[in-house]
Design an enzyme around this catalytic site. Structure first.
Site, short mmCIF file in Angstrom:
data_model
loop_
_atom_site.label_atom_id
_atom_site.label_comp_id
_atom_site.label_asym_id
_atom_site.label_seq_id
_atom_site.Cartn_x
_atom_site.Cartn_y
_atom_site.Cartn_z
N GLU A 183 -30.32 51.22 36.62
CA GLU A 183 -30.27 52.18 35.53
C GLU A 183 -30.64 51.58 34.18
O GLU A 183 -31.24 52.25 33.34
CB GLU A 183 -28.89 52.84 35.47
N HIS A 224 -37.45 59.57 33.37
CA HIS A 224 -36.41 58.69 33.90
C HIS A 224 -36.44 58.67 35.42
O HIS A 224 -36.43 57.60 36.04
CB HIS A 224 -35.04 59.16 33.41
N GLU A 225 -36.49 59.85 36.03
CA GLU A 225 -36.40 59.91 37.49
C GLU A 225 -37.63 59.31 38.17
O GLU A 225 -37.50 58.60 39.17
CB GLU A 225 -36.18 61.36 37.94
N GLU A 239 -33.16 60.63 41.77
CA GLU A 239 -34.48 60.08 42.07
C GLU A 239 -34.78 59.97 43.55
O GLU A 239 -35.41 59.00 43.98
CB GLU A 239 -34.59 58.70 41.41
N TYR A 268 -26.57 52.37 32.02
CA TYR A 268 -27.81 52.91 31.47
C TYR A 268 -28.07 52.35 30.07
O TYR A 268 -29.12 51.74 29.82
CB TYR A 268 -27.72 54.44 31.37
N ASP A 328 -17.12 55.00 41.99
CA ASP A 328 -17.28 56.17 41.13
C ASP A 328 -16.42 56.06 39.88
O ASP A 328 -16.73 56.66 38.84
CB ASP A 328 -16.90 57.45 41.89
N HIS A 368 -37.65 55.55 38.36
CA HIS A 368 -36.86 54.98 39.45
C HIS A 368 -37.74 54.64 40.67
O HIS A 368 -37.33 53.84 41.51
CB HIS A 368 -35.76 55.94 39.88
#
Length: 641
Positions: free
Chosen positions: A328, A305-306, A281, A394, A386, A309
């Site tokens: 998310e 979705h993007e 995004e 999400y 990460d 954001h």
């Protein structure tokens, strides 16, 4: 407030408000060289230094107020990198503003920068560069206070022999003008100028440079913002067709719920296949994977979705990684709410059904590290965030907000709160507690009876609970899934039927969109493994074994390799290995982590030497983030280096 555990910067003492970048892209050396100028705001009296995050940067010179300044690059932390300390003049007071400047260059191994050879592009004529700064890799591209708690505006001059794009509004040359300002692409240098006037977190700094062309989408009535798409010339027509019909419509629909779009430009960029995500995004310029180009607009909802954001993440930002779910979870919830308004409530529930499989897989995958099953993760200082990246923030987050909506009485009660949430926090970085306090405060003010409903929510279980089940059993409308589930049941029931009596045919999928095909394949994975004859029939009858749709191809391999000890498993593992690195004839590496990680995981269980050999031979084709996580496939120490 807890400080960001992923940064060594002193953003709580002095914060960056604006950065001016001056960069030159060197494709031969695979580096960016140049400088960054900073406007800093003092937050505490007598601050002695400003500390920036860096990782593998070659810092050559620093200045403060235009004069040479002493600096020290500290020892390298394996995750956070090397803190850059720059001395400041004495006597600074809270509220003072001061300027600094750093000359530096990046490393060829910078995690945020993916350098592609011309063979890895669609056109195969020019190299390509793209960045991925989320979650905390902006420090490999520039010295920054690399925390979402410190939002910055920026401007940039980028000199490149190939068209250069950034997460900002282009000042010059015009995007709709001659390619590369009329100069020779790949030979002549052009300086591209960008400006981002809306404060954004550093992870939204984005850069791409390659043989790119632009196609504007048709203006949307009565809107000041513009939309369009960038791609390589070989892909632009296909990309334009895929996204031109819906992008502006989606954006306008979102505005009805949450208010005006603030960034002025909403463009898309289709990247080469090594891009590790479905989309990113980046402000003004969403990066997209080419795996979305299915030719039937089946996967364009990723854009919902993007662009969502823009309000949830880019607008209201998590204060630091422990609260990533705010970005998310809210975005996934809102994406599905838009499905409700665009396609109807049954489509919204269907998306939750599909997402639930990914959630369950992620929760199961973290059985050995259950703290990563939480929504709010109290990361230790310097921990590699990460490691916790999965579907959980999400899907668990979206289900939590859906549960709140239902608990409070439905959309009529919840929609006004969403608008107030956006109006209250847009442009700010917040924690989960701030969000919760606002939620309670809103209903205390506007509908006190609903506070009693909020008190029934098991907050600790949702936010800090571990385990493979949600705190509440969520019910969804299964009407759109019924046909897919019925077909899966037929296949499950065929395992003991004489093959000559089977009547499966291609028309079984008539009327199924991609999401229903996904639901069908995921339901098959809930049953015991199919025998080899049925797997082969499944792959050939519906072309799942050869389809170019990565969503269905990946899930087919999940069915085919469910039993890693089956006689045909190594054959299917070999087929999947060719596909995931593009050796199946497509020439496309499936660099999107949604596909490459589970596929390598399945291959490894069936044929570990093949998985290791395939990855070692193709490692450099994957983005560094994807490569790092593939190496930790299924927590098995598959790749020991």
């Amino acid at each position: 407030m807890q400080l960001d555990p992923t940064t060594q910067s002193n953003y709580f003492e002095i914060e960056t408000s604006h950065v001016s970048f001056d960069w030159e892209i060197d494709f031969d050396a695979k580096i960016i060289k140049g400088s960054a100028g900073y406007k800093l705001k003092v937050k505490t009296d007598d601050v002695k230094e400003v500390i920036f995050d860096t990782l593998d940067l070659d810092v050559q010179e620093t200045k403060v107020r235009g004069e040479n300044a002493e600096f020290e690059l500290k020892g390298k932390h394996p995750v956070m990198g090397s803190a850059l300390h720059i001395s400041l003049p004495s006597g600074l007071k809270k509220g003072d503003e001061i300027e600094a400047w750093v000359k530096y260059q990046t490393s060829p191994e910078a995690t945020a920068l993916q350098w592609l050879g011309k063979e890895q592009t669609q056109g195969k004529h020019f190299p390509f560069l793209f960045s991925q700064c989320q979650p905390s890799y902006a420090r490999t591209m520039a010295p920054v206070q690399d925390t979402p708690s410190d939002k910055i505006t920026y401007d940039a001059k980028v000199t490149s022999i190939l068209p250069a794009l950034m997460s900002a509004i282009r000042v010059s040359p015009p995007a709709d003008g001659p390619v590369h300002d009329g100069k020779v692409v790949g030979k002549d240098s052009v300086t591209y100028v960008y400006r981002q006037p809306v404060p954004i977190p550093p992870y939204l700094l984005a850069l791409a440079s390659g043989n790119l062309v632009y196609r504007p989408f048709a203006p949307f009535p009565n809107k000041q913002w513009t939309t369009g798409i960038f791609a390589e010339p070989e892909t632009i027509e296909k990309a334009y067709w895929e996204f031109s019909e819906d992008t502006a419509r989606f954006l306008a629909e979102e505005e009805k719920v949450v208010g005006d779009y603030r960034f002025g430009v909403y463009d898309l960029l289709v990247l080469p296949p090594a891009f590790p995500y479905g989309g990113m995004e980046n402000a003004c310029l969403t990066f997209l994977t080419p795996t979305l180009l299915t030719g039937d607009r089946a996967l364009v909802d990723v854009v919902v979705h993007e662009l969502t954001h823009s309000w949830f993440g880019n607008g209201i930002t998590h204060a630091h990684a422990s609260h990533f779910w705010l970005n998310e979870g809210w975005t996934t919830y809102m994406e599905r709410l838009l499905q409700h308004f665009i396609h109807g409530p049954k489509h919204r529930d269907f998306q939750y059904i599909i997402g639930y499989k990914a959630l369950k897989d992620s929760l199961e995958g973290y059985k050995d590290t259950p703290r990563y099953q939480r929504l709010v993760i109290d990361f230790e200082v310097g921990e590699d965030t990460d490691e916790a990246y999965s579907s959980i923030p999400y899907e668990k987050g979206a289900n939590f907000i859906l549960h709140l909506e239902r608990t409070l009485g439905g959309l009529d009660v919840f929609l006004p709160y969403i608008r107030d949430y956006v109006d209250t926090f847009i442009g700010k970085s917040i924690t989960t507690q701030q969000w919760k306090d606002h939620l309670y405060g809103y209903y205390q003010k506007h509908n006190p009876e609903k506070v009693k409903a909020l008190d029934t929510v098991n907050w600790d279980a949702w936010l800090y609970g571990e385990g493979t089940e949600l705190p509440v059993k969520m019910e969804y409308d299964t009407e759109l899934a019924k046909a897919a589930y019925d077909l899966a049941s037929r296949w499950d029931g065929a395992r003991n039927v004489d093959p000559s009596r089977l009547n499966f045919k291609e028309d079984d999928l008539k009327g199924f969109d991609t999401n229903q095909q996904i639901a069908f394949l995921e339901k098959l994975q809930d049953y015991p493994p199919l025998p080899g004859t049925l797997i082969a029939l499944l792959g050939s009858t519906y072309q799942f074994a050869t389809t170019g749709n990565a969503e269905t191809r990946c899930r087919f391999y999940g069915v085919a390799l469910k039993d890693p000890q089956a006689p045909d498993s190594k054959t299917w593992a070999a087929d999947a290995a060719k596909w995931v690195v593009g050796a199946d004839g497509s020439g496309v590496v499936k660099g999107r982590m949604k596909f490459c990680r589970p596929t390598f995981r399945a291959i490894a269980k069936a044929d570990k030497p093949l998985a290791e050999k395939t990855f070692k031979e193709n490692r450099l084709s994957f983005h560094p983030i994807a490569a790092k996580l593939i190496e930790k496939v299924w927590r098995l120490d598959l790749f020991p280096w």
